[in-house]
Design a protein around this motif. Structure first.
Motif, PDB file in Angstrom:
ATOM      1  N   GLY A  43      17.531  35.931  29.238  1.00  0.00           N
ATOM      2  CA  GLY A  43      16.325  36.695  29.060  1.00  0.00           C
ATOM      3  C   GLY A  43      15.102  35.901  28.851  1.00  0.00           C
ATOM      4  N   LEU A  44      14.023  36.080  28.629  1.00  0.00           N
ATOM      5  CA  LEU A  44      12.847  35.502  28.216  1.00  0.00           C
ATOM      6  C   LEU A  44      12.587  35.699  26.743  1.00  0.00           C
ATOM      7  CD1 LEU A  44      10.623  35.703  31.479  1.00  0.00           C
ATOM      8  CD2 LEU A  44      12.092  33.764  30.597  1.00  0.00           C
ATOM      9  N   ALA A  45      12.101  34.653  26.277  1.00  0.00           N
ATOM     10  CA  ALA A  45      11.520  34.837  24.879  1.00  0.00           C
ATOM     11  C   ALA A  45      10.363  35.401  24.801  1.00  0.00           C
ATOM     12  CB  ALA A  45      11.681  33.401  24.124  1.00  0.00           C
ATOM     13  N   GLU A  46       9.684  36.043  24.045  1.00  0.00           N
ATOM     14  CA  GLU A  46       8.354  36.484  23.795  1.00  0.00           C
ATOM     15  C   GLU A  46       7.401  35.388  24.102  1.00  0.00           C
ATOM     16  OE1 GLU A  46       6.103  39.545  21.194  1.00  0.00           O
ATOM     17  OE2 GLU A  46       6.409  37.892  20.029  1.00  0.00           O
ATOM     18  N   GLU A  63      14.968  45.347  30.899  1.00  0.00           N
ATOM     19  CA  GLU A  63      14.185  45.707  29.884  1.00  0.00           C
ATOM     20  C   GLU A  63      13.202  44.837  29.790  1.00  0.00           C
ATOM     21  OE1 GLU A  63      16.127  47.079  26.335  1.00  0.00           O
ATOM     22  OE2 GLU A  63      17.894  47.932  27.374  1.00  0.00           O
ATOM     23  N   LEU A  64      11.863  45.244  29.884  1.00  0.00           N
ATOM     24  CA  LEU A  64      10.724  44.333  29.295  1.00  0.00           C
ATOM     25  C   LEU A  64       9.819  45.146  28.468  1.00  0.00           C
ATOM     26  CD1 LEU A  64      11.190  43.632  32.725  1.00  0.00           C
ATOM     27  CD2 LEU A  64       8.836  42.929  32.397  1.00  0.00           C
ATOM     28  N   VAL A  65       9.754  44.228  27.389  1.00  0.00           N
ATOM     29  CA  VAL A  65       9.010  44.738  26.240  1.00  0.00           C
ATOM     30  C   VAL A  65       7.490  44.170  26.366  1.00  0.00           C
ATOM     31  CG1 VAL A  65       8.730  44.948  23.877  1.00  0.00           C
ATOM     32  CG2 VAL A  65      10.780  45.209  24.956  1.00  0.00           C
ATOM     33  N   ILE A  66       6.453  45.030  26.721  1.00  0.00           N
ATOM     34  CA  ILE A  66       5.088  44.618  26.992  1.00  0.00           C
ATOM     35  C   ILE A  66       4.220  44.947  25.733  1.00  0.00           C
ATOM     36  CG2 ILE A  66       3.194  44.395  28.380  1.00  0.00           C
ATOM     37  CD1 ILE A  66       5.111  45.209  30.779  1.00  0.00           C
ATOM     38  N   ASP A  67       3.532  44.158  24.906  1.00  0.00           N
ATOM     39  CA  ASP A  67       3.116  44.600  23.831  1.00  0.00           C
ATOM     40  C   ASP A  67       3.574  45.719  22.916  1.00  0.00           C
ATOM     41  OD1 ASP A  67       0.576  43.366  23.427  1.00  0.00           O
ATOM     42  OD2 ASP A  67      -0.620  44.715  24.529  1.00  0.00           O
ATOM     43  N   ALA A  83      -2.799  40.337  31.651  1.00  0.00           N
ATOM     44  CA  ALA A  83      -3.293  38.776  31.001  1.00  0.00           C
ATOM     45  C   ALA A  83      -3.591  39.108  29.682  1.00  0.00           C
ATOM     46  CB  ALA A  83      -4.428  38.103  31.815  1.00  0.00           C
ATOM     47  N   ASN A  84      -3.098  37.923  28.913  1.00  0.00           N
ATOM     48  CA  ASN A  84      -3.190  37.816  27.491  1.00  0.00           C
ATOM     49  C   ASN A  84      -2.532  38.764  26.676  1.00  0.00           C
ATOM     50  OD1 ASN A  84      -5.174  35.589  27.464  1.00  0.00           O
ATOM     51  ND2 ASN A  84      -6.436  36.891  28.525  1.00  0.00           N
ATOM     52  N   THR A  85      -1.422  39.384  27.129  1.00  0.00           N
ATOM     53  CA  THR A  85      -0.391  40.243  26.669  1.00  0.00           C
ATOM     54  C   THR A  85       0.832  39.704  26.083  1.00  0.00           C
ATOM     55  OG1 THR A  85      -1.356  42.052  27.985  1.00  0.00           O
ATOM     56  CG2 THR A  85       0.499  42.590  27.049  1.00  0.00           C
ATOM     57  N   PHE A  86       1.285  39.963  25.252  1.00  0.00           N
ATOM     58  CA  PHE A  86       2.671  39.454  24.550  1.00  0.00           C
ATOM     59  C   PHE A  86       3.607  40.326  25.458  1.00  0.00           C
ATOM     60  CE2 PHE A  86       0.288  37.907  20.927  1.00  0.00           C
ATOM     61  CZ  PHE A  86       0.736  36.596  20.811  1.00  0.00           C
TER      62      PHE A  86
END
Length: 107
Positions: A43-46, A63-67, A83-86
């Motif tokens: 996966g991708l780390a935060e 599964e994507l976790v956005i903000d 943009a600029n969102t974790f």
């Protein structure tokens, strides 16, 4: 977040066991397009990007976790990461995606 359904050929990139593989389709100063395959458990780390990203799943589920909000995506579905969102990608099974990064002219 609005999810969009569309399709593309999944043969553009292969799965490699225990790896994330990325292939650049186009790279410009205004943005780029990458095709990425994730093996099961990868996966991708935060992270936080200064650019908008358009993510399209072309094989499998992700599964994507956005903000802090969970978004379940499957083949053919897309989502925009502002943009600029974790955000991060939770590794549950293998999948492939296209990531389109849009670099704004004011940056």
């Amino acid at each position: 977040m609005k999810k969009i359904r569309s399709s593309i050929s999944i043969e553009i990139i292969e799965y490699i066991p225990q790896a994330m593989v990325s292939k650049t389709i186009i790279e410009k100063t205004t943005g780029n397009i990458n095709v990425i395959s994730f093996a099961d458990g990868e996966g991708l780390a935060e992270k936080k990007s200064p650019h908008d990203s358009f993510i399209q799943i072309i094989d499998g589920r992700a599964e994507l976790v956005i903000d802090g909000n969970l978004h379940m995506l499957e083949t053919g579905y897309s989502i925009i990461i502002p943009a600029n969102t974790f955000y991060y990608i939770k590794p549950n099974e293998q999948f492939k995606m296209i990531a389109t990064i849009i670099k704004s002219a004011y940056e």
